[in-house]
Design an enzyme around this catalytic site. Structure first.
Site, mmCIF file in Angstrom:
data_model
loop_
_atom_site.group_PDB
_atom_site.id
_atom_site.type_symbol
_atom_site.label_atom_id
_atom_site.label_comp_id
_atom_site.label_asym_id
_atom_site.label_seq_id
_atom_site.Cartn_x
_atom_site.Cartn_y
_atom_site.Cartn_z
ATOM 1 N N LEU A 153 -20.844 22.847 14.592
ATOM 2 C CA LEU A 153 -20.706 23.808 13.500
ATOM 3 C C LEU A 153 -21.823 23.586 12.487
ATOM 4 C CD1 LEU A 153 -19.035 25.991 11.996
ATOM 5 C CD2 LEU A 153 -17.803 24.116 10.901
ATOM 6 N N HIS A 211 -19.659 12.325 5.590
ATOM 7 C CA HIS A 211 -20.901 12.657 4.900
ATOM 8 C C HIS A 211 -20.606 13.728 3.850
ATOM 9 C CE1 HIS A 211 -25.023 14.155 4.348
ATOM 10 N NE2 HIS A 211 -25.448 13.040 4.935
#
Length: 338
Positions: free
Chosen positions: A126, A230
């Site tokens: 994605l 992240h």
């Protein structure tokens, strides 16, 4: 308007651009033209394949701007992970060290190396290019896969999971990998990540410690990032959590990013989606929906204002939306409210 469609061989330049813009730690989009061409060819073959149960199919899609033809991003599904190449992960569990005589009772966490997700379906790859972020584009790119899971359940596993990118700095350095590198490997995180992305995973089985690793023996920096994502991945994680995905103790073997999972039938967008008959007409009473056609090989999905006539089970769509989905009056569509 962005429309989701299966990737084509002519999309290689756009996919390379996505790979370059995605940055370090995005294992499924390595900057390797031959590898990406291979993924495209495999996806094209997978979309054409007649399937009655999930196998080694990989479905890669792109979001195309209907006005400019520009590719805004990519998204994908792997039908059953680990059947051709092993899929590794760490599972976090607890071990009790207890001595009644010494009155000592310690609970410690361990990381166990394994292949627990073999055969499961992975939602992956994605990436939305920065200039297209905003509005409903992110939701479209993520949730279109759930309409596919709902419409074609025979192609996918009962267990669906997603790997979340773990913590690394702007140079691609991972605190977790730094500890592993010091004790077991002699290569940088970016190289290990790249080799995994292009399918060269033999070094993992050769060099990865086979026995459980005691978490308290890791460096402070490595322990701090276990199960953390992240900063650029937080929106994607929040979206999956709203769909019902949870982390059940599995993390990535390189950056220790969390793996989240959900039973296919329990995914919110799968449960809430429904089919209706399309009626192409202008309408004023509408709300935001994610809508797809029901053709697998020519799958199309978009986000748009749709009117729903519940009594007649009709979806009222504009001409532009119908053109984007390649549908005509009377065709079946699948929808989920946004």
């Amino acid at each position: 308007m962005l429309v989701i469609r299966p990737i084509r061989e002519s999309d290689i330049d756009a996919l390379m651009l996505c790979a370059e813009e995605s940055g370090h730690g995005f294992t499924s989009l390595p900057v390797d033209e031959d590898m990406l061409k291979g993924r495209i060819c495999h996806s094209v073959e997978s979309f054409k394949k007649h399937v009655t149960e999930p196998g080694m199919e990989g479905y890669l899609m792109v979001a195309e701007d209907t006005e400019t033809g520009e590719i805004a991003g990519t998204t994908g599904i792997e039908a059953a992970i680990g059947l051709d190449n092993p899929f590794y992960s760490y599972h976090i569990s607890k071990v009790v060290h207890h001595s009644r005589r010494l009155n000592v009772h310690n609970i410690v966490e361990v990381l166990t190396f394994g292949n627990d997700y073999t055969g499961a379906t992975e939602v992956c790859t994605l990436f939305l290019r920065p200039e297209f972020r905003g509005g409903l584009n992110g939701k479209l790119l993520s949730k279109c896969r759930f309409l596919m899971l709902a419409q074609f359940p025979e192609r996918f596993s009962d267990v669906v999971f997603a790997e979340m990118r773990g913590v690394s700095d702007e140079n691609g350095n991972s605190p977790f990998w730094a500890w592993l590198k010091e004790h077991f490997f002699s290569i940088d995180f970016t190289l290990a990540d790249y080799l995994t992305g292009i399918g060269q995973k033999g070094f993992i089985a050769d060099l990865m410690p086979k026995l459980p690793i005691y978490v308290n023996l890791l460096s402070d920096e490595a322990r701090a990032v276990i199960g953390q994502v992240h900063e650029k991945t937080r929106p994607a994680l929040k979206m999956l959590e709203k769909e019902g995905f949870t982390c059940r103790g599995h993390v990535d073997i390189f950056d220790a990013g969390p793996t989240v999972e959900c039973l296919r039938q329990n995914i919110s967008s799968v449960r809430r989606s429904f089919t209706a008959t399309a009626q192409i007409t202008e309408h004023s009473s509408a709300q935001d929906f994610l809508i797809s056609n029901t053709d697998f090989e020519e799958f199309r999905a978009t986000a748009a204002k749709i009117g729903v006539d519940e009594e007649r089970n009709m979806a009222l769509v504009s001409k532009d939306v119908a053109a984007a989905l390649n549908i005509v009056d009377g065709d079946a569509v699948r929808l989920v409210s946004l």
